[in-house]
Each structure stands twice: as C-alpha cells, then as structure tokens.
Design an enzyme around this catalytic site. Structure first.
Site, mmCIF file in Angstrom:
data_model
loop_
_atom_site.group_PDB
_atom_site.id
_atom_site.type_symbol
_atom_site.label_atom_id
_atom_site.label_comp_id
_atom_site.label_asym_id
_atom_site.label_seq_id
_atom_site.Cartn_x
_atom_site.Cartn_y
_atom_site.Cartn_z
ATOM 1 N N GLY A 30 17.869 7.275 2.046
ATOM 2 C CA GLY A 30 18.965 6.488 2.595
ATOM 3 C C GLY A 30 18.572 5.477 3.660
ATOM 4 O O GLY A 30 19.045 4.339 3.662
ATOM 5 N N HIS A 31 17.660 5.887 4.570
ATOM 6 C CA HIS A 31 17.401 5.014 5.730
ATOM 7 C C HIS A 31 16.607 3.761 5.370
ATOM 8 O O HIS A 31 16.406 2.893 6.222
ATOM 9 C CB HIS A 31 16.754 5.787 6.886
ATOM 10 C CG HIS A 31 15.342 6.226 6.692
ATOM 11 N ND1 HIS A 31 14.309 5.665 7.390
ATOM 12 C CD2 HIS A 31 14.794 7.183 5.919
ATOM 13 C CE1 HIS A 31 13.168 6.268 7.045
ATOM 14 N NE2 HIS A 31 13.447 7.191 6.156
ATOM 15 N N THR B 110 24.300 23.598 3.378
ATOM 16 C CA THR B 110 25.480 22.743 3.531
ATOM 17 C C THR B 110 25.057 21.283 3.501
ATOM 18 O O THR B 110 24.102 20.880 4.163
ATOM 19 C CB THR B 110 26.194 23.071 4.860
ATOM 20 O OG1 THR B 110 26.525 24.450 4.841
ATOM 21 C CG2 THR B 110 27.452 22.239 5.043
ATOM 22 N N ASN C 296 4.846 1.072 0.270
ATOM 23 C CA ASN C 296 5.483 0.794 1.553
ATOM 24 C C ASN C 296 4.653 -0.119 2.453
ATOM 25 O O ASN C 296 5.173 -0.851 3.268
ATOM 26 C CB ASN C 296 5.765 2.109 2.291
ATOM 27 C CG ASN C 296 4.620 3.092 2.224
ATOM 28 O OD1 ASN C 296 4.167 3.460 1.136
ATOM 29 N ND2 ASN C 296 4.132 3.501 3.372
ATOM 30 N N GLN D 17 10.722 2.567 -1.722
ATOM 31 C CA GLN D 17 10.648 1.172 -1.263
ATOM 32 C C GLN D 17 11.209 0.200 -2.287
ATOM 33 O O GLN D 17 11.539 -0.937 -1.944
ATOM 34 C CB GLN D 17 9.204 0.793 -0.921
ATOM 35 C CG GLN D 17 8.667 1.498 0.295
ATOM 36 C CD GLN D 17 9.373 1.111 1.594
ATOM 37 O OE1 GLN D 17 10.021 0.067 1.692
ATOM 38 N NE2 GLN D 17 9.267 1.958 2.593
ATOM 39 N N CYS E 106 -1.236 6.569 13.816
ATOM 40 C CA CYS E 106 -1.780 7.379 14.893
ATOM 41 C C CYS E 106 -1.579 8.858 14.578
ATOM 42 O O CYS E 106 -0.531 9.421 14.836
ATOM 43 C CB CYS E 106 -1.114 7.013 16.203
ATOM 44 S SG CYS E 106 -2.155 7.395 17.585
ATOM 45 N N THR F 148 10.959 12.717 1.403
ATOM 46 C CA THR F 148 9.852 13.676 1.538
ATOM 47 C C THR F 148 10.240 14.995 0.872
ATOM 48 O O THR F 148 9.483 15.550 0.072
ATOM 49 C CB THR F 148 9.505 13.886 3.028
ATOM 50 O OG1 THR F 148 9.145 12.618 3.585
ATOM 51 C CG2 THR F 148 8.352 14.858 3.210
HETATM 52 N N1 PLP Z 1 7.891 7.284 0.245
HETATM 53 C C1 PLP Z 1 7.770 6.047 0.731
HETATM 54 C C2 PLP Z 1 7.154 4.984 -0.120
HETATM 55 C C3 PLP Z 1 8.191 5.745 2.030
HETATM 56 O O1 PLP Z 1 8.053 4.501 2.511
HETATM 57 C C4 PLP Z 1 8.762 6.784 2.812
HETATM 58 C C5 PLP Z 1 9.171 6.533 4.208
HETATM 59 O O2 PLP Z 1 8.437 5.947 4.981
HETATM 60 C C6 PLP Z 1 8.883 8.064 2.250
HETATM 61 C C7 PLP Z 1 8.435 8.273 0.967
HETATM 62 C C8 PLP Z 1 9.484 9.206 3.018
HETATM 63 O O3 PLP Z 1 10.872 9.073 3.051
HETATM 64 P P1 PLP Z 1 11.770 9.926 4.052
HETATM 65 O O4 PLP Z 1 11.616 9.303 5.383
HETATM 66 O O5 PLP Z 1 13.166 9.789 3.518
HETATM 67 O O6 PLP Z 1 11.303 11.335 3.981
#
Ligand code: PLP
Length: 372
Positions: A194-195, A231, A143, A173, A323, A75
């Site tokens: 990363g996640h 940092t 996504n 994705q 939601c 984001t």
């Molecule tokens: N873009 C896509 C296609 C995503 O699936 C996501 C997370 O759901 C994001 C951006 C946002 O990523 P982050 O959670 O690292 O801000």
C-alpha cells in the site's frame, strides 16, 4: 517532529499518503469495528474491506476467483508465498531466484537452507529451472534501478515446460507505474504494498491465482478465508483500496506526467552538470525502466554525503548503499549490475511521485547541483 517541508524524491521508498486517501479514511474511521463481528459495526468494516479488495482486483486485472489476501505488507506477502511454495521441499529440490530481488524475497529464499538456492541474473533464470525446482521468482520492476523485467516471458516458459512449479513475482514497484495484468503474468502469486501507491504503511496484499496451492504462514483465526489469520488492518486496507482506485483512474495521466518529469529532470541535470564540468553517469537510461525513477552516479563523490547535504536542503533522495549494522554496504543490486563497491556508493536514486510539482523538480535540481 514533523520534519518541516520537503520535496519527496524518494517515492520508491514511500509514496507519501495521498490527502484524498487520508480524508476519505478518516471521515468514517470511528465506524469501523471488528470486521469479524456480526453487528453493524463489524458489517460496515467488512463491506469496506470487500470494496477495497475489488478495487485492487480491478487495478491488477485479477479474475473474480483469484484470491486477494490482505497482509501487513509486501514483505509478509512474499514470505507467505515463498514458504508456501517450499513447504515439503527436500534436499533434492532447488529454488530459482534473481539476484536483483528486494531483500523481502532474496533473504527469504536464502533462509530456506534445506533447498539449493539458485540465484542468478534475471536473463539466466530459465537455464536454472529443472524438474526439481520448487519455486521461480522474479520481480516485475526493481526498486533501485527502476529496471522492468520480462516476467511474463519467463513464467510462460516455466509454465509450458514445468506446469507444476510455483511462480512468484514481487510487483511492489510496478504497481501504478507499469500496467499489471495478473492473468498475462502467468504468476501463481504476486506481492504488492500500500505505501508505495499513496496508502498507509503496514498494509499489503498477496494475490493467489485461482487453483494455485497455498499454505498459510500465519495461523489463528478464520480471517481472510483462513489464508491469513489475525484481525484485519481495516483502516490500512481501506486506504489501500482508495489509493488503488486513484491509481487506476489516473493511470494514463500519471504515466504521461512521470515521463515528462523524468525527461525534463534528466535533460536539465545533464546540461547543468556539463556546463559546470561535474562528472556524472546516468544509469539504465536506454533500458525498459520505471517512468518515475532516475539513477545517477557521480564519480568521486559519496552518495551518502550527498544524501545528507540534500536532506539539509529539504530534498529527500536515496543512495546506492544501505546502512546495515552501522556500516554502509554497497547495494547488492548495483553489484549484480557490475558496479564496483566504490562505484555503487557513488549512486543516487531519484524517484518522483505523481504529485511532484514542476517547481519542486526545478528547486530539487538546483539543490542537487549546489550540493555537488
Ligand atoms: N519489494 C520491493 C521491490 C520494495 O521496494 C519493497 C519496499 O521497499 C518491498 C518489497 C517491501 O514492501 P513492504 O514495505 O510493504 O514490506
């Protein structure tokens, strides 16, 4: 609360931290001090961050001179790229953005109310570009639907006709599930997170092509060669590097596994639902799509109810509605694909991670049929 055991069929939301990532990061965690410090505690952290940067560079095929800037997530990466591209833009300018983008891109674009926001279907983006365009943005993979878009084709067109226009792609994705070759994308910037690949949450990266103009969003200290102050999230970045290394080493075997899982699951689901005469529609089936993502509509059934029933069974999925402000709203992505408000609310997204076991697929499927 640890939530008990569950099956993660919602890997596109968060992959889940890989045990080998957690182990490797935590085995050394107390040795990482401030990476800007010149003492050894700082240098150990600095070296680990640079190792992570190289892992990410290799995974996405970026050049040595391209910048990999660590951020708090995709984001922030997309916010930085978009605000940099639009700095200095005036009322005569426009930006061109697809209507299936994640809110990280879509809402950021819309927030620049000074420029005309040209939002349209991915296939029509090139028609919207002209000499007053200050940004063209298209995600590599969606996504929700899992659809993969022809980013390189669009950006090649943009760069051959309007070489000065910045191009940005949300590759969140696609990372680890689709081959990304940064050089061949013709993107000035891409965002990754990363996640989504088994690292910790709260870390991402913005990749900036060598020579591309960039104005930082976050000002302050000299970190990340002044491209992103503050940092560094050292443990998060190290976890991202390890997950990137694993994603590269296991890329081929994971794709084979994903494809086998998706085929098995959708075949079995179709035959079970047909046998039980439960109406269903598998969406985006014949299109170029992510190998781990399955999108299904169950006419006449609310996906939110299914999601909750499945959660009670220990199977985690996601629905075609989000939601916002306490009231479920149909996904803008599904509406953009022509689903009605009600149809969108009947859609379920099932997304596996590469660690999903076949026994989990079978029991998840059984639970889904039971809940239906
Ligand atoms: N873009 C896509 C296609 C995503 O699936 C996501 C997370 O759901 C994001 C951006 C946002 O990523 P982050 O959670 O690292 O801000």
């Amino acid at each position: 609360m640890n939530g008990g055991s569950f099956i993660n069929f919602d890997a596109n939301a968060t992959y889940g931290v890989l045990p080998e990532v957690a182990e490797e990061v935590l085995s050394n965690h107390s040795r990482y001090l401030n990476p800007s410090s010149i003492h050894r505690g700082g240098q150990v952290a600095r070296a680990a961050i640079e190792d992570a940067r190289e892992e990410i560079r290799t995974l996405i095929g970026a050049d040595r001179r391209d910048r990999i800037v660590f951020t708090s997530g995709a984001t922030e990466s997309s916010n930085s790229a978009i605000s940099s591209a639009l700095s200095g833009a005036t009322r005569e300018n426009n930006l061109v953005c697809s209507n299936v983008e994640h809110p990280a891109v879509l809402e950021t674009c819309k927030s620049f109310d000074k420029v005309e926001c040209r939002i349209c279907e991915p296939e029509k983006l090139r028609e919207k570009v002209d000499e007053n365009t200050r940004l063209v943005t298209l995600m590599l993979a969606n996504n929700e639907t899992g659809k993969v878009y022809k980013v390189s084709e669009l950006f090649t067109y943009v760069k051959s006709n309007f070489p000065w226009i910045p191009t940005h792609s949300d590759c969140v994705q696609a990372l680890g599930k689709v081959e990304i070759n940064f050089k061949e994308l013709f993107a000035d910037t891409i965002s990754i997170s990363g996640h989504k690949i088994g690292a910790f949450s709260g870390v991402g990266a913005l990749i900036i092509k060598d020579g591309a103009q960039f104005k930082p969003l976050i000002h302050g200290g000299p970190q990340e060669v002044r491209f992103r102050a503050g940092t560094e999230n050292t443990l998060g970045i190290i976890s991202f590097g390890i997950a990137a290394r694993i994603a590269r080493q296991k890329f081929e075997s994971r794709i084979v596994r994903y494809k086998a899982m998706k085929l098995w699951f959708s075949d079995k689901l179709e035959s079970e639902l047909t046998r039980k005469q439960i109406p269903y529609q598998i969406n985006f089936k014949d299109e170029d799509s992510l190998p781990n993502t399955l999108h299904v509509r169950f006419p006449g059934r609310k996906a939110d109810d299914l999601l909750i029933a499945l959660d009670l069974e220990g199977v985690l999925v996601s629905a075609g509605s989000a939601c916002a402000s306490g009231k479920p709203e149909s996904s803008h992505v599904l509406l953009a694909h022509g689903f009605s408000e009600d149809e969108a609310k009947e859609c379920l997204r099932i997304s596996f991670n590469a660690e999903t076991r076949f026994e989990e697929l079978a029991s998840g499927l059984e639970a889904l049929v039971r809940c239906l």
